[in-house]
Design an enzyme around this catalytic site. Sequence first.
Site, PDB file in Angstrom:
ATOM      1  CE  LYS A   1      -1.843   1.643   3.679  1.00  0.00           C
ATOM      2  NZ  LYS A   1      -1.512   3.067   4.401  1.00  0.00           N
ATOM      3  CG  ASN A   2       1.876   2.668   3.599  1.00  0.00           C
ATOM      4  OD1 ASN A   2       1.375   3.026   3.224  1.00  0.00           O
ATOM      5  ND2 ASN A   2       2.459   2.562   4.474  1.00  0.00           N
TER       6      ASN A   2
ATOM      7  CB  CYS B   1      -4.528   9.867  11.358  1.00  0.00           C
ATOM      8  SG  CYS B   1      -2.342   9.571  12.032  1.00  0.00           S
TER       9      CYS B   1
ATOM     10  NE  ARG C   1       1.270  10.075  10.531  1.00  0.00           N
ATOM     11  CZ  ARG C   1       0.726   9.461   9.656  1.00  0.00           C
ATOM     12  NH1 ARG C   1      -0.909   8.269   9.609  1.00  0.00           N
ATOM     13  NH2 ARG C   1       1.025   8.606   8.217  1.00  0.00           N
TER      14      ARG C   1
ATOM     15  CG  ASP D   1       3.606   0.887   9.154  1.00  0.00           C
ATOM     16  OD1 ASP D   1       3.594   1.484   8.655  1.00  0.00           O
ATOM     17  OD2 ASP D   1       3.384   2.287  10.359  1.00  0.00           O
TER      18      ASP D   1
ATOM     19  NE  ARG E   1      -7.077   4.458   5.960  1.00  0.00           N
ATOM     20  CZ  ARG E   1      -6.830   5.426   5.857  1.00  0.00           C
ATOM     21  NH1 ARG E   1      -6.727   6.195   7.626  1.00  0.00           N
ATOM     22  NH2 ARG E   1      -5.898   6.353   5.720  1.00  0.00           N
TER      23      ARG E   1
END
Length: 418
Positions: A22-23, A117, A122, A305, A397
């Site tokens: 995803k990233n 978030c 951030r 993560d 997500r």
Amino acid sequence: MDSLIIHGGQPLRGQVKISGAKNSALKLMCASLLTAEPLTLHNVPQLADITTMASLLKQHGMEISESGENSFKLRSNNITNFTAPYELVKQMRASIIVLGPLLARFGEAKISLPGGCAIGTRPVDLHLSSLKKMGAEIDIIDGYVVAKAQRLKGAEIYFEKVSVGATENTLMAATLAQGETVLHNAAQEPEISDLVECLIKMGAKIDGIGTNRLTIQGVEKLHGAEHEVVADRIETGSFIAAAAITGSEIELLGARAEHLGAVLHKFEEAGVHVEKTANGLRVKKPREIKAVDITTEPYPGFPTDMQAQFMALMTVASGASTFQETIFENRFMHVPELVRMGAKIKTSGNTAIVTGVPGLRGAEVMATDLRASFSLVIAALAAEGETRISRVYHIDRGYEKIARRLQGLGADITRIKE
Ligand code: EPZ
């Protein structure tokens, strides 16, 4: 909002294909803004964030068509709008990554400041300061970053903090800037290297791939390319933790050991042996799970993560383990949910002490952010009885078709509409 119902105790078996990262995919989609020619991406994961990014890029004027299940063809030969609106940016912070490409190719961009978030404030100060060093005029007006530049100029940039997003924004801006840009203390995550590889295929001149120093010679224009998104190392680590906690042996197709350095080392320390196979990685059935200490660091250190997922495993380890979360200021929201399942965890500031217990019990729990929600899945797969995880949109997500893929591995998991 959907929920996941999991009955723990089932060992997992068989194989699962690891999705594209995803990233990386999110940033590769933004890279298409740098050229009028088509960029084709393969192995793009089908995720909510990818859909959100596609909506954002389409409202800029990008043409996006799906050519196959996980392949996209992107074309930016008719970009008409340079504003990324609040209603889209608030859904996904990675939207800020359109700033560098829009500024570099079109000389203007108006991007809603991404709010904080759940896991932290951030800020984007490092993104803005580096683009200013390249000659951009940047103001914050009514919650928007308003940026203008005749033509960005190469610069020597020292990131005072390692930032994945700031590295990516500046790197992409530098590909079309005039002259040479050197990025010092650049992030080195495999997703950055994946972006560098794709940019080079598009005609960018970049040296230093995989290091914390990137040197970019600006060019007049970039051309189209075709690129396969790198396998998701965080999804890989998440499945290893799920196999370990259920005492299972599974194979992870497409997984790349070389992107998981510190993570595999920590799994080995914990008694979880992972070996390379012709098609990826195989997790061996562990004899016992041992407690190990974790400190999150920028790559190649242990990734933030993976912190929540590894902590879920440590809740049933023999002994006590310490977690230091050094990247984000509020990334322990999985802790109270794991405690509801019988885990023994104490937190103080950015430190958590986990005392292993013989077993967890199913409970009603709530997903709070992407990685925290997967840590609840890991715990639930081993817990006695039924666990109901609400707010599953968090998982959507970042994890493709997760219930179906875990069912494919033998887990007793169903998704219900609340
Ligand atoms: C990326 O976020 C990832 N997101 C995050 O993954 C990941 O946790 C993070 O990198 C760190 O690896 C995407 O790639 C879409 P940073 P990013 O800039 O780029 C501070 C997930 O679960 N900072 O490396 O936003 C920041 O507050 C997500 O997939 C500044 O102070 O992370 C943080 O403390 C969660 N100023 C630290 O740096 C800035 O201008 C690292 O942030 C930018 C960042």
